[in-house]
Design a protein around this motif. Structure first.
Motif, PDB file in Angstrom:
ATOM      1  N   ALA A   1       2.982  10.154  -4.151  1.00  0.00           N
ATOM      2  CA  ALA A   1       2.996  10.699  -2.796  1.00  0.00           C
ATOM      3  C   ALA A   1       4.416  10.628  -2.247  1.00  0.00           C
ATOM      4  O   ALA A   1       5.034   9.567  -2.291  1.00  0.00           O
ATOM      5  CB  ALA A   1       2.048   9.914  -1.898  1.00  0.00           C
ATOM      6  N   ASN A   2       4.927  11.765  -1.723  1.00  0.00           N
ATOM      7  CA  ASN A   2       6.264  11.727  -1.140  1.00  0.00           C
ATOM      8  C   ASN A   2       6.194  10.982   0.201  1.00  0.00           C
ATOM      9  O   ASN A   2       5.108  10.697   0.701  1.00  0.00           O
ATOM     10  CB  ASN A   2       6.850  13.134  -1.026  1.00  0.00           C
ATOM     11  CG  ASN A   2       6.076  14.014  -0.064  1.00  0.00           C
ATOM     12  OD1 ASN A   2       5.547  13.534   0.932  1.00  0.00           O
ATOM     13  ND2 ASN A   2       5.983  15.296  -0.375  1.00  0.00           N
ATOM     14  N   PRO A   3       7.347  10.653   0.799  1.00  0.00           N
ATOM     15  CA  PRO A   3       7.320   9.821   2.011  1.00  0.00           C
ATOM     16  C   PRO A   3       6.440  10.397   3.122  1.00  0.00           C
ATOM     17  O   PRO A   3       5.718   9.639   3.783  1.00  0.00           O
ATOM     18  CB  PRO A   3       8.794   9.778   2.423  1.00  0.00           C
ATOM     19  CG  PRO A   3       9.533   9.910   1.132  1.00  0.00           C
ATOM     20  CD  PRO A   3       8.717  10.846   0.299  1.00  0.00           C
TER      21      PRO A   3
ATOM     22  N   LEU B   1       0.838  -1.197   0.000  1.00  0.00           N
ATOM     23  CA  LEU B   1       0.000   0.000   0.000  1.00  0.00           C
ATOM     24  C   LEU B   1       0.873   1.248   0.000  1.00  0.00           C
ATOM     25  O   LEU B   1       0.562   2.231  -0.676  1.00  0.00           O
ATOM     26  CB  LEU B   1      -0.921  -0.003   1.221  1.00  0.00           C
ATOM     27  CG  LEU B   1      -1.990  -1.091   1.205  1.00  0.00           C
ATOM     28  CD1 LEU B   1      -2.783  -1.081   2.493  1.00  0.00           C
ATOM     29  CD2 LEU B   1      -2.916  -0.901   0.013  1.00  0.00           C
TER      30      LEU B   1
ATOM     31  N   PRO C   1      -3.332   6.520   8.982  1.00  0.00           N
ATOM     32  CA  PRO C   1      -4.751   6.156   9.117  1.00  0.00           C
ATOM     33  C   PRO C   1      -4.955   4.648   9.272  1.00  0.00           C
ATOM     34  O   PRO C   1      -5.852   4.223   9.991  1.00  0.00           O
ATOM     35  CB  PRO C   1      -5.376   6.636   7.795  1.00  0.00           C
ATOM     36  CG  PRO C   1      -4.439   7.634   7.257  1.00  0.00           C
ATOM     37  CD  PRO C   1      -3.080   7.307   7.766  1.00  0.00           C
ATOM     38  N   LEU C   2      -4.108   3.872   8.612  1.00  0.00           N
ATOM     39  CA  LEU C   2      -4.291   2.425   8.692  1.00  0.00           C
ATOM     40  C   LEU C   2      -3.819   1.881  10.035  1.00  0.00           C
ATOM     41  O   LEU C   2      -4.349   0.903  10.538  1.00  0.00           O
ATOM     42  CB  LEU C   2      -3.540   1.736   7.549  1.00  0.00           C
ATOM     43  CG  LEU C   2      -4.165   1.938   6.172  1.00  0.00           C
ATOM     44  CD1 LEU C   2      -3.270   1.369   5.084  1.00  0.00           C
ATOM     45  CD2 LEU C   2      -5.540   1.283   6.113  1.00  0.00           C
TER      46      LEU C   2
ATOM     47  N   GLN D   1       3.764  12.436   2.818  1.00  0.00           N
ATOM     48  CA  GLN D   1       2.355  12.275   2.425  1.00  0.00           C
ATOM     49  C   GLN D   1       1.921  10.831   2.553  1.00  0.00           C
ATOM     50  O   GLN D   1       0.806  10.532   2.987  1.00  0.00           O
ATOM     51  CB  GLN D   1       2.161  12.746   0.974  1.00  0.00           C
ATOM     52  CG  GLN D   1       2.309  14.233   0.791  1.00  0.00           C
ATOM     53  CD  GLN D   1       2.330  14.621  -0.681  1.00  0.00           C
ATOM     54  OE1 GLN D   1       2.805  13.874  -1.526  1.00  0.00           O
ATOM     55  NE2 GLN D   1       1.824  15.801  -0.980  1.00  0.00           N
TER      56      GLN D   1
ATOM     57  N   ARG E   1      -1.140   9.977   4.944  1.00  0.00           N
ATOM     58  CA  ARG E   1      -2.405   9.646   4.290  1.00  0.00           C
ATOM     59  C   ARG E   1      -2.688   8.159   4.204  1.00  0.00           C
ATOM     60  O   ARG E   1      -3.828   7.753   4.015  1.00  0.00           O
ATOM     61  CB  ARG E   1      -2.430  10.229   2.872  1.00  0.00           C
ATOM     62  CG  ARG E   1      -2.365  11.708   2.918  1.00  0.00           C
ATOM     63  CD  ARG E   1      -2.628  12.334   1.578  1.00  0.00           C
ATOM     64  NE  ARG E   1      -2.591  13.775   1.732  1.00  0.00           N
ATOM     65  CZ  ARG E   1      -3.649  14.488   2.061  1.00  0.00           C
ATOM     66  NH1 ARG E   1      -4.806  13.891   2.236  1.00  0.00           N
ATOM     67  NH2 ARG E   1      -3.548  15.781   2.208  1.00  0.00           N
ATOM     68  N   VAL E   2      -1.644   7.357   4.283  1.00  0.00           N
ATOM     69  CA  VAL E   2      -1.863   5.914   4.127  1.00  0.00           C
ATOM     70  C   VAL E   2      -1.461   5.161   5.401  1.00  0.00           C
ATOM     71  O   VAL E   2      -2.292   4.493   6.017  1.00  0.00           O
ATOM     72  CB  VAL E   2      -1.081   5.371   2.912  1.00  0.00           C
ATOM     73  CG1 VAL E   2      -1.213   3.859   2.817  1.00  0.00           C
ATOM     74  CG2 VAL E   2      -1.603   6.024   1.638  1.00  0.00           C
TER      75      VAL E   2
ATOM     76  N   ALA F   1       1.212   4.100  -2.888  1.00  0.00           N
ATOM     77  CA  ALA F   1       1.137   5.546  -2.658  1.00  0.00           C
ATOM     78  C   ALA F   1       2.318   6.249  -3.323  1.00  0.00           C
ATOM     79  O   ALA F   1       2.144   7.263  -4.001  1.00  0.00           O
ATOM     80  CB  ALA F   1       1.112   5.839  -1.159  1.00  0.00           C
ATOM     81  N   ALA F   2       3.523   5.693  -3.141  1.00  0.00           N
ATOM     82  CA  ALA F   2       4.705   6.296  -3.761  1.00  0.00           C
ATOM     83  C   ALA F   2       4.562   6.258  -5.279  1.00  0.00           C
ATOM     84  O   ALA F   2       4.853   7.229  -5.968  1.00  0.00           O
ATOM     85  CB  ALA F   2       5.961   5.549  -3.332  1.00  0.00           C
TER      86      ALA F   2
END
Ligand SMILES: Nc1ncnc2c1ncn2[C@@H]1O[C@H](COP(=O)(O)OP(=O)(O)OP(=O)(O)O)[C@@H](O)[C@H]1O
Ligand SMILES: [Mg+2]
Lengths: 372, 263
Positions: free
Chosen positions: B171-173, B162, B183-184, B175, B179-180, B166-167
């Motif tokens: 998404a930078n590290p 996941l 929350p998880l 973010q 965002r991932v 994102a990457a």
């Protein structure tokens, strides 16, 4: 966001070694822009590793990756204009479908992210699922979401790692057509990894066959099927009958004579690899005919038959004990019975010829393929 | 007969639930008692006096306030530290990883009296006077272990793909983490934080070793009071604590089920 000029994807002497193991030996590969390219090979041959290097998720041990004229090997994954549809979809479970699809656009600060994401969902016919969570969707739907999530970013290259692996046959066929349609619509370079040779052949403009970390052959599906460059490719793509033979001389009209276990046969001279006389003469099962229809003829005994509707597949034992597979189309010609003595024939030129010094079983699946 | 058979499971569940909740019910009921003597162990007559003035008994609200402060500080610090450790242990292979894993378990396995007394020795040697600071530090020590266990279970079940996805999507590290990953991992972190708070709020033995006369926590207050009598206010505070915990759980459930349904 770095401006990545689009263009052909080129892998130059790209390799990957893990601690003790070379997953990908240095390979060179050029994939023209906008092409549907399939990477085919058995499990563990390095397909995923190759894709991951292109995506920037795995650091190459050596070599370079170019898109157009730009070397992207040093660019971090999140700055590459390359997107991946992962083998297991990897949808974000805590986000709605729409937010999943909009994720990439939002990272780029796209003001229209939501509208474009909705549009991408419509493209894969899942507009109505926008507000759902990934776990409320079936496997096939999740797969299409993963596709929408990648494609909406309009990457230079889209990498698909066995995206259809988890689907049942019917859905798989449906998605193959869908993928093809979408690729034609958006015109992005697709690299589709699969170990299903039929999938690779039906979908791709070109196919690369990989084996144990090396590229065996790259070409159009027809080239690979009709002129495999190695026993591995011959056996991995479709069924092959490899007849051990020795080239004996020139027979005129572009043909050469050969000796196959004491029986004279003719082959096309242009098919003979340079400087080789001990060869495998490869004949695909559908190139054989029952009866005396071609210039090359052998006698044999039917040992097995199976009727598939469009065709009948026979196993025919040749005089020296070797069994070949013969496929007879269901065109009204009389069918043979098990135990019957038959003639099989084929036209010179319909064969492919391989150097007999290689392993004749390479790439062999465990069922039904014979050699001799 | 058939009806009973059909609902046997329900009866069993209710019986277990009753068994678990009975002490809380007794506490709630007796918080409305007006005891005859100093001990609130026998029902005398109904009175809401304690509810109207829960701080009536000298020192009770000070003790409660101190426990809440220590509990909050210890759980916040332990959650931050524990989450960092859990990510390191759950995500990365490094030298001394299994040793760290083992050491993290030590505070949980050590008997509290041993830990309390050894911490006291340490503080005395370091010249730190007993008091709420020492108590807080001591609480952080054992809370961290529990947070690590709770968060690590969650982190190691997260699919690293996941984050790669994102990457891959740009998404930078930072973010990706915000965002991932976060929350998880949040349910595990929340569970760890709640656990840390209740462990800290609850602790008597280790606290007692490191307390001074001016740092009486709520459990110490209750224990001290019980020597001389049981003020009804304790029952009020107990009931409130139970209700707060219950409503946190219920609200959490409602929120998550509503989110499911909305989706
Ligand atoms: N992180 C790693 N460390 C060590 N070896 C690895 C690692 N990742 C992959 N390999 C090895 O590299 C080889 C190629 O793996 P890869 O995942 O690329 O295969 P694949 O062609 O994608 O196979 P499949 O069709 O099963 O997905 C395998 O033998 C695998 O064991
Ligand atoms: Mg793979």
């Amino acid at each position: 966001m770095a401006e990545n000029p689009s263009g052909d994807l080129r892998l130059v002497q790209l390799s990957k070694e893990f601690d003790t193991f070379t997953a990908v030996h240095p390979l060179d590969l050029t994939i023209p822009q906008g092409e549907f390219f399939a990477l085919l090979g058995p499990s563990g041959c390095g397909k995923t590793t190759t894709l991951r290097m292109v995506a920037g998720l795995e650091e190459p041990t050596s070599g370079a990756i170019y898109i157009g004229d730009t070397d992207i090997s040093e660019i971090k994954a999140f700055k590459r204009n390359v997107n991946t549809v992962f083998q297991n979809y990897a949808l974000f479970p805590h986000m709605r479908i729409l937010d999943n699809v909009a994720f990439g656009l939002k990272r780029r600060g796209d003001k229209n992210a939501m509208a474009k994401a909705q549009e991408a969902l419509e493209l894969v016919e899942l507009g109505h699922t926008a507000k759902k969570k990934p776990n409320q969707l079936s496997g096939g739907m999740q797969q299409r979401v993963a596709l929408a999530r990648a494609i909406v970013n309009r990457p230079d290259v889209l990498l698909l790692d066995e995206p259809l692996g988890a689907l049942d046959l019917k859905l798989r066929r449906q998605m193959q057509i869908e993928l093809k349609r979408i690729q034609a619509d958006v015109g992005i370079t697709f690299i589709h990894v699969t170990h299903d040779q039929e999938e690779a052949m039906t979908m791709a403009d070109s196919v690369a066959v990989m084996n144990a970390g090396r590229l065996e052959q790259v070409g159009s599906p027809a080239e690979l099927y009709d002129r495999p460059a190695s026993t591995f490719v011959a056996n991995f793509l479709g069924q092959s009958n490899l007849l051990t033979s020795r080239i004996t001389g020139d027979a005129g009209e572009g043909l050469s004579s050969a000796d196959c276990h004491g029986y004279p046969i003719l082959v096309a001279t242009e098919n003979i690899p340079d400087g080789v006389s001990d060869v495998f003469v490869g004949v695909r099962p559908e190139k054989f005919r029952l009866g005396r229809h071609g210039r090359n003829q052998l006698k044999g005994t039917v040992t097995d038959d199976s009727f598939t509707g469009v065709a009948t597949q026979y196993l025919v034992r040749l005089p020296w004990g070797f069994e070949v597979t013969v496929i007879q189309p269901n065109d009204g010609s009389p069918r043979a019975k098990v135990g019957e003595n038959v003639d099989i024939s084929w036209e010179p030129g319909s064969e492919f010829i391989l150097d007999a010094s290689q392993d004749e079983d390479a790439g062999m699946l465990d069922t039904g393929l014979r050699h001799g | 007969m058939k009806w009973i058979k059909k609902h046997l499971l329900l009866f069993a569940a209710l019986a277990v639930l009753g068994y678990l909740l009975l002490p809380n019910v007794v506490v709630a009921v007796f918080s409305f008692n007006s005891p005859r003597g100093r001990y609130n162990y026998e029902w005398n007559e109904f009175s809401a006096a304690a509810w109207l003035d829960p701080c009536g008994n000298p020192g009770i609200c000070e003790a409660l306030g101190l426990s809440l402060r220590i509990g909050l500080t210890a759980s916040v610090v332990a959650t931050i530290l524990g989450t960092l450790v859990a990510f390191a242990l759950g995500r990365h292979r490094f030298r001394g990883r299994s040793a760290t894993n083992l050491l993290i378990f030590m505070p949980m396995a050590t008997p509290e009296v041993v830990m309390g007394s050894s911490l006291l020795t340490l503080f005395v040697m370091a010249g730190m006077p007993s008091g709420s600071l020492n108590i807080t530090i001591a609480h952080i020590v054992f809370c961290v272990s529990f947070v690590v266990v709770a968060v690590k279970a969650r982190v190691s079940s997260l699919d690293p793909r996941l984050e790669e996805a994102a990457a891959d999507l740009g998404a930078n590290p930072l973010q990706t983490f915000l965002r991932v990953t976060l929350p998880l991992a949040a349910p595990g972190i929340a569970a760890g934080a709640l656990l840390a708070f209740s462990l800290s709020f609850d602790d008597y033995i280790i606290t007692n070793f490191n307390a001074s006369p001016s740092s009486i926590t709520f459990p110490m207050y209750v224990w001290g009071a019980a020597q001389r009598g049981t003020p009804v206010e304790i029952f009020v505070v107990g009931t409130v604590m139970f209700l707060v915990a219950l409503s946190i759980v219920v609200i959490g459930q409602i929120l998550s089920s509503r989110r499911e349904r909305k989706a």
